[in-house]
Design an enzyme around this catalytic site. Structure first.
Site, mmCIF file in Angstrom:
data_model
loop_
_atom_site.group_PDB
_atom_site.id
_atom_site.type_symbol
_atom_site.label_atom_id
_atom_site.label_comp_id
_atom_site.label_asym_id
_atom_site.label_seq_id
_atom_site.Cartn_x
_atom_site.Cartn_y
_atom_site.Cartn_z
ATOM 1 N N GLY A 3 -11.915 -46.938 26.545
ATOM 2 C CA GLY A 3 -12.848 -47.785 26.134
ATOM 3 C C GLY A 3 -12.862 -49.115 26.808
ATOM 4 C CD GLN A 56 -10.910 -55.050 26.618
ATOM 5 O OE1 GLN A 56 -11.787 -54.002 26.241
ATOM 6 N NE2 GLN A 56 -9.677 -54.693 26.777
ATOM 7 C CB CYS A 111 -5.129 -53.307 24.214
ATOM 8 S SG CYS A 111 -6.697 -54.393 24.512
ATOM 9 C CG LEU A 112 -7.862 -50.836 29.472
ATOM 10 C CD1 LEU A 112 -8.848 -50.427 29.752
ATOM 11 C CD2 LEU A 112 -6.594 -49.896 30.197
ATOM 12 C CG HIS A 159 -9.270 -51.165 20.454
ATOM 13 N ND1 HIS A 159 -7.804 -51.085 20.194
ATOM 14 C CD2 HIS A 159 -9.642 -51.811 21.326
ATOM 15 C CE1 HIS A 159 -7.204 -51.718 21.359
ATOM 16 N NE2 HIS A 159 -8.278 -52.098 22.067
ATOM 17 C CD GLU A 160 -12.841 -50.731 23.543
ATOM 18 O OE1 GLU A 160 -13.034 -51.802 23.809
ATOM 19 O OE2 GLU A 160 -11.934 -49.732 23.554
ATOM 20 C CG HIS A 173 -11.536 -56.004 22.599
ATOM 21 N ND1 HIS A 173 -10.666 -56.779 22.851
ATOM 22 C CD2 HIS A 173 -11.263 -54.688 22.930
ATOM 23 C CE1 HIS A 173 -9.525 -56.115 23.314
ATOM 24 N NE2 HIS A 173 -9.916 -54.907 23.196
HETATM 25 O O1 K1U Z 1 -10.185 -51.771 24.667
HETATM 26 C C1 K1U Z 1 -9.219 -51.499 25.285
HETATM 27 O O2 K1U Z 1 -8.446 -52.184 25.539
HETATM 28 C C2 K1U Z 1 -9.281 -49.942 25.825
HETATM 29 C C3 K1U Z 1 -8.289 -49.043 24.966
HETATM 30 C C4 K1U Z 1 -8.992 -48.194 24.033
HETATM 31 C C5 K1U Z 1 -8.319 -47.761 23.056
HETATM 32 C C6 K1U Z 1 -7.044 -47.065 23.293
HETATM 33 C C7 K1U Z 1 -6.504 -46.489 22.123
HETATM 34 C C8 K1U Z 1 -6.687 -46.635 20.847
HETATM 35 C C9 K1U Z 1 -8.167 -47.402 20.699
HETATM 36 C C10 K1U Z 1 -8.609 -47.883 21.600
HETATM 37 C C11 K1U Z 1 -7.773 -48.053 26.218
HETATM 38 O O3 K1U Z 1 -8.177 -47.390 26.557
HETATM 39 S S1 K1U Z 1 -6.163 -48.241 26.432
HETATM 40 C C12 K1U Z 1 -5.540 -47.009 27.479
HETATM 41 C C13 K1U Z 1 -5.812 -45.534 26.978
HETATM 42 O O4 K1U Z 1 -5.695 -45.426 25.440
HETATM 43 C C14 K1U Z 1 -5.684 -44.318 27.809
HETATM 44 C C15 K1U Z 1 -5.689 -44.299 29.010
HETATM 45 C C16 K1U Z 1 -5.694 -43.125 29.659
HETATM 46 C C17 K1U Z 1 -5.961 -41.915 29.285
HETATM 47 C C18 K1U Z 1 -6.003 -41.848 27.621
HETATM 48 C C19 K1U Z 1 -5.786 -43.007 27.070
HETATM 49 ZN ZN ZN Z 2 -8.410 -53.436 23.826
#
Ligand code: K1U
Ligand code: ZN
Length: 170
Positions: free
Chosen positions: A45, A50, A92-93, A134-135, A138
């Site tokens: 996401g 972001q 979270c990225l 989560h999004e 944000h």
């Molecule tokens: O919003 C963001 O920062 C993105 C985030 C979204 C998220 C992850 C976990 C739970 C809720 C929301 C991410 O994508 S973090 C990276 C991640 O979860 C992932 C990366 C590679 C493969 C699978 C998952």
């Molecule tokens: Zn996030």
């Protein structure tokens, strides 16, 4: 075009975003760039703040294996939440390499506008439900660490401040 992802702490990650009045070429390009940035990260996401754009736009694709299912949601709103909750270890990225368990409604119904300008409504479950909440957080200036206790949140924030200092040094 891959856009830079802001790292916490950054004032833009703490502010509510503005609604999108209509789908313009600029919004379509932003959505395409955000999906490209999300896949490249990689993530499941991404929300517009972001990448430093204070508009109510999120993208998601929670399919980890198989045919991708990219989604772009404009002005998303949770209109129903289940009473039962589920706990997921979120990342979270904007807070790289930090994970913590967050409890949220297990299922939510979300209403949004798609890239054709049409209204959409869908019930999300499982990882999709966690991710969409989560999004949307944000877009309201809320991060997953805001669900944690002050000590844990402060520890993660200090780590991110250190990471940003190191990144600035190059
Ligand atoms: O919003 C963001 O920062 C993105 C985030 C979204 C998220 C992850 C976990 C739970 C809720 C929301 C991410 O994508 S973090 C990276 C991640 O979860 C992932 C990366 C590679 C493969 C699978 C998952
Ligand atoms: Zn996030």
């Amino acid at each position: 075009m891959i856009r830079d992802i802001l790292i916490h702490p950054d004032p833009r990650l703490k502010k509510p975003c503005d609604p999108i009045a209509e789908v313009t070429a600029e919004i379509s390009k932003l959505a395409a760039d955000m999906l490209e940035t999300m896949y490249e990260a990689p993530g499941i996401g991404l929300a517009a703040p972001q990448v430093g754009v204070m508009k109510r736009l999120i993208v998601m694709d929670c399919i980890k294996q198989g045919t991708p299912e990219p989604m772009a949601l404009l002005n998303p709103e949770v209109i129903w939440s289940s009473e039962d909750q589920s706990t997921y270890e979120e990342g979270c990225l904007s807070i790289p390499d930090q994970y913590a368990e967050v409890k949220r409604p297990a299922s939510v119904t979300v209403r949004w506008m798609d890239l054709t300008g049409a209204a959409q409504e869908r019930q999300f479950e499982g990882l999709w439900a966690t991710c969409v909440q989560h999004e949307i957080d944000h877009l309201n200036g809320k991060l997953f660490i805001d669900y944690l206790g002050p000590l844990k949140r402060q520890m993660i924030t200090r780590k991110m401040e250190k990471l940003k200092r190191e990144m600035a040094r190059g």
